[in-house]
Design a protein around this motif. Structure first.
Motif, mmCIF file in Angstrom:
data_model
loop_
_atom_site.group_PDB
_atom_site.id
_atom_site.type_symbol
_atom_site.label_atom_id
_atom_site.label_comp_id
_atom_site.label_asym_id
_atom_site.label_seq_id
_atom_site.Cartn_x
_atom_site.Cartn_y
_atom_site.Cartn_z
ATOM 1 N N GLY A 157 38.573 32.883 51.553
ATOM 2 C CA GLY A 157 38.723 34.156 52.253
ATOM 3 C C GLY A 157 40.178 34.551 52.377
ATOM 4 N N THR A 158 41.034 33.565 52.657
ATOM 5 C CA THR A 158 42.474 33.835 52.760
ATOM 6 C C THR A 158 43.042 34.228 51.400
ATOM 7 N N VAL A 159 42.577 33.577 50.352
ATOM 8 C CA VAL A 159 43.016 33.926 49.001
ATOM 9 C C VAL A 159 42.665 35.380 48.706
ATOM 10 N N LYS A 160 41.430 35.772 49.039
ATOM 11 C CA LYS A 160 40.986 37.149 48.803
ATOM 12 C C LYS A 160 41.851 38.140 49.577
ATOM 13 N N ASN A 161 42.217 37.776 50.807
ATOM 14 C CA ASN A 161 43.064 38.665 51.612
ATOM 15 C C ASN A 161 44.440 38.840 50.974
ATOM 16 N N TYR A 162 44.997 37.739 50.469
ATOM 17 C CA TYR A 162 46.297 37.826 49.795
ATOM 18 C C TYR A 162 46.204 38.701 48.546
ATOM 19 N N ILE A 163 45.133 38.528 47.790
ATOM 20 C CA ILE A 163 44.952 39.321 46.574
ATOM 21 C C ILE A 163 44.834 40.798 46.917
ATOM 22 N N THR A 164 44.118 41.108 47.988
ATOM 23 C CA THR A 164 44.000 42.498 48.443
ATOM 24 C C THR A 164 45.370 43.072 48.769
ATOM 25 N N ASN A 165 46.198 42.277 49.466
ATOM 26 C CA ASN A 165 47.554 42.725 49.806
ATOM 27 C C ASN A 165 48.395 42.955 48.553
ATOM 28 N N ILE A 166 48.261 42.052 47.576
ATOM 29 C CA ILE A 166 49.024 42.178 46.327
ATOM 30 C C ILE A 166 48.599 43.438 45.578
ATOM 31 N N LEU A 167 47.291 43.680 45.506
ATOM 32 C CA LEU A 167 46.786 44.875 44.827
ATOM 33 C C LEU A 167 47.290 46.147 45.511
ATOM 34 N N THR A 168 47.345 46.112 46.832
ATOM 35 C CA THR A 168 47.830 47.269 47.584
ATOM 36 C C THR A 168 49.306 47.528 47.297
ATOM 37 N N LYS A 169 50.099 46.474 47.263
ATOM 38 C CA LYS A 169 51.534 46.621 47.023
ATOM 39 C C LYS A 169 51.842 47.090 45.602
ATOM 40 N N THR A 170 50.991 46.709 44.662
ATOM 41 C CA THR A 170 51.259 47.018 43.256
ATOM 42 C C THR A 170 50.484 48.235 42.753
ATOM 43 N N ASN A 171 49.573 48.748 43.597
ATOM 44 C CA ASN A 171 48.698 49.864 43.190
ATOM 45 C C ASN A 171 47.820 49.504 41.996
ATOM 46 N N LEU A 172 47.520 48.218 41.861
ATOM 47 C CA LEU A 172 46.609 47.771 40.815
ATOM 48 C C LEU A 172 45.189 47.742 41.371
ATOM 49 N N LYS A 173 44.210 47.577 40.458
ATOM 50 C CA LYS A 173 42.819 47.690 40.888
ATOM 51 C C LYS A 173 42.057 46.371 40.893
ATOM 52 N N HIS A 174 42.485 45.393 40.098
ATOM 53 C CA HIS A 174 41.758 44.129 40.070
ATOM 54 C C HIS A 174 42.681 42.990 39.653
ATOM 55 N N ARG A 175 42.213 41.755 39.858
ATOM 56 C CA ARG A 175 43.059 40.565 39.677
ATOM 57 C C ARG A 175 43.500 40.376 38.225
ATOM 58 N N THR A 176 42.697 40.809 37.262
ATOM 59 C CA THR A 176 43.098 40.676 35.862
ATOM 60 C C THR A 176 44.376 41.464 35.592
ATOM 61 N N GLN A 177 44.492 42.639 36.227
ATOM 62 C CA GLN A 177 45.703 43.437 36.049
ATOM 63 C C GLN A 177 46.926 42.721 36.622
ATOM 64 N N ILE A 178 46.736 41.953 37.691
ATOM 65 C CA ILE A 178 47.843 41.186 38.265
ATOM 66 C C ILE A 178 48.379 40.219 37.209
ATOM 67 N N ALA A 179 47.460 39.533 36.531
ATOM 68 C CA ALA A 179 47.865 38.582 35.492
ATOM 69 C C ALA A 179 48.588 39.284 34.354
ATOM 70 N N VAL A 180 48.032 40.411 33.906
ATOM 71 C CA VAL A 180 48.640 41.152 32.801
ATOM 72 C C VAL A 180 50.031 41.635 33.176
ATOM 73 N N TYR A 181 50.170 42.210 34.360
ATOM 74 C CA TYR A 181 51.463 42.732 34.787
ATOM 75 C C TYR A 181 52.485 41.613 34.960
ATOM 76 N N TYR A 182 52.032 40.457 35.443
ATOM 77 C CA TYR A 182 52.951 39.336 35.601
ATOM 78 C C TYR A 182 53.445 38.865 34.246
ATOM 79 N N LEU A 183 52.525 38.726 33.286
ATOM 80 C CA LEU A 183 52.889 38.269 31.946
ATOM 81 C C LEU A 183 53.811 39.268 31.255
ATOM 82 N N LYS A 184 53.681 40.552 31.608
ATOM 83 C CA LYS A 184 54.529 41.586 31.010
ATOM 84 C C LYS A 184 55.865 41.730 31.748
#
Length: 208
Positions: A178-205
Motif C-alpha cells: 500500500g505504501t509503495v502504491k502511494n509513493y507511485i501515485t505521488n511520483i505520477l502526480t509530480k511527473t504528470n505521467l499516467k502509469h508505472r511503465t512510463q516511469i520506467a521509460v522516462y527514467y531510462l531516457k
C-alpha cells in the motif's frame, strides 16, 4: 481536427496497407507515405505532421537516425512500428525521442489507438518490449534530475526501472504494498505521467 500522419517503410505493401487501414478511421489523415528516412525527415521539416510511423531498417537513413533528426527539428511525434525488437533499436529509439515502440504484429486497432494516445501526449511501449528492455538493461540516467523527489521516491523509481513489481519493491524496501502504491501515485502526480511503465521509460531516457 484529424491527426496528420506520415508513414515511412521501405516495404511498399506495408506502406499501402497501413495507409488503407489508418484512413478508415475518421480521426486519422495519412498526409504522406515514403520509403526512406531521409525523405521522412525532409517532409516533416517542410510540412505539418502530427505523428510519424517509422520502420527501423530503411535505406539512406534508418529509423533510429530518422527519429533523432525529426525530434530535433520538428514537433512531430515519432512511433517506431517494426518487426524488430532488438534491445539496441528499442533503447536508441527511445533515447532519440520516440514516443512509441510497437511491433507490426499488433492488431490494426492497437496501432490506431497507439497513434491517438501518443498524439495526446503519452508514451506507449508495449509490455513485452519494455519488459525485455528492462530485463537486459541496467537503469542508467545520463542526466539525472531527482531534486523533486524524496530519497524513498528515488528508490521506488529505480526499482520500477529494474522491472520489479509492487510486491517485490515492498519486500526490497521493507514497506507495505500500500505504501509503495502511494509513493507511485505521488511520483505520477509530480511527473504528470499516467502509469508505472512510463516511469520506467522516462527514467531510462534520462527524463526524470
Amino acid at each position: 481536427m484529424s491527426i496528420k500522419i506520415l508513414i515511412c517503410d521501405d516495404d511498399a505493401l506495408i506502406r499501402e496497407s497501413l495507409k488503407i487501414i489508418l484512413s478508415m478511421d475518421e480521426e486519422l489523415n495519412v498526409v504522406h507515405v515514403c520509403e526512406n528516412g531521409l525523405e521522412a525527415v525532409k517532409y516533416c521539416c517542410n510540412n505539418s505532421v502530427d505523428v510519424a510511423l517509422l520502420d527501423v531498417r530503411m535505406p539512406k537513413l534508418n529509423g533510429v537516425e530518422t527519429t533523432k533528426e525529426i525530434c530535433k527539428v520538428t514537433s512531430t511525434k515519432v512511433i517506431i512500428l517494426t518487426t524488430f525488437d532488438e534491445d539496441e533499436y528499442i533503447s536508441s529509439s527511445l533515447r532519440n525521442g520516440a514516443k512509441g515502440y510497437l511491433l507490426k504484429s499488433n492488431s490494426p486497432n492497437t496501432i490506431i489507438n497507439t497513434i491517438k494516445v501518443v498524439h495526446n501526449g503519452s508514451d506507449v511501449v508495449e509490455n513485452g518490449i519494455i519488459d525485455k528492455l528492462l530485463s537486459k538493461t541496467s537503469p542508467v540516467c545520463p542526466n539525472p534530475n531527482m531534486n523533486n523527489f524524496s530519497k524513498r521516491e528515488v528508490e521506488i523509481i529505480e526499482s520500477i526501472a529494474e522491472g520489479l513489481s509492487n510486491k517485490e519493491i515492498s519486500e526490497k524496501l521493507y514497506i507495505s504494498e500500500g505504501t509503495v502504491k502511494n509513493y507511485i501515485t505521488n511520483i505520477l502526480t509530480k511527473t504528470n505521467l499516467k502509469h508505472r511503465t512510463q516511469i520506467a521509460v522516462y527514467y531510462l531516457k534520462g527524463k526524470i
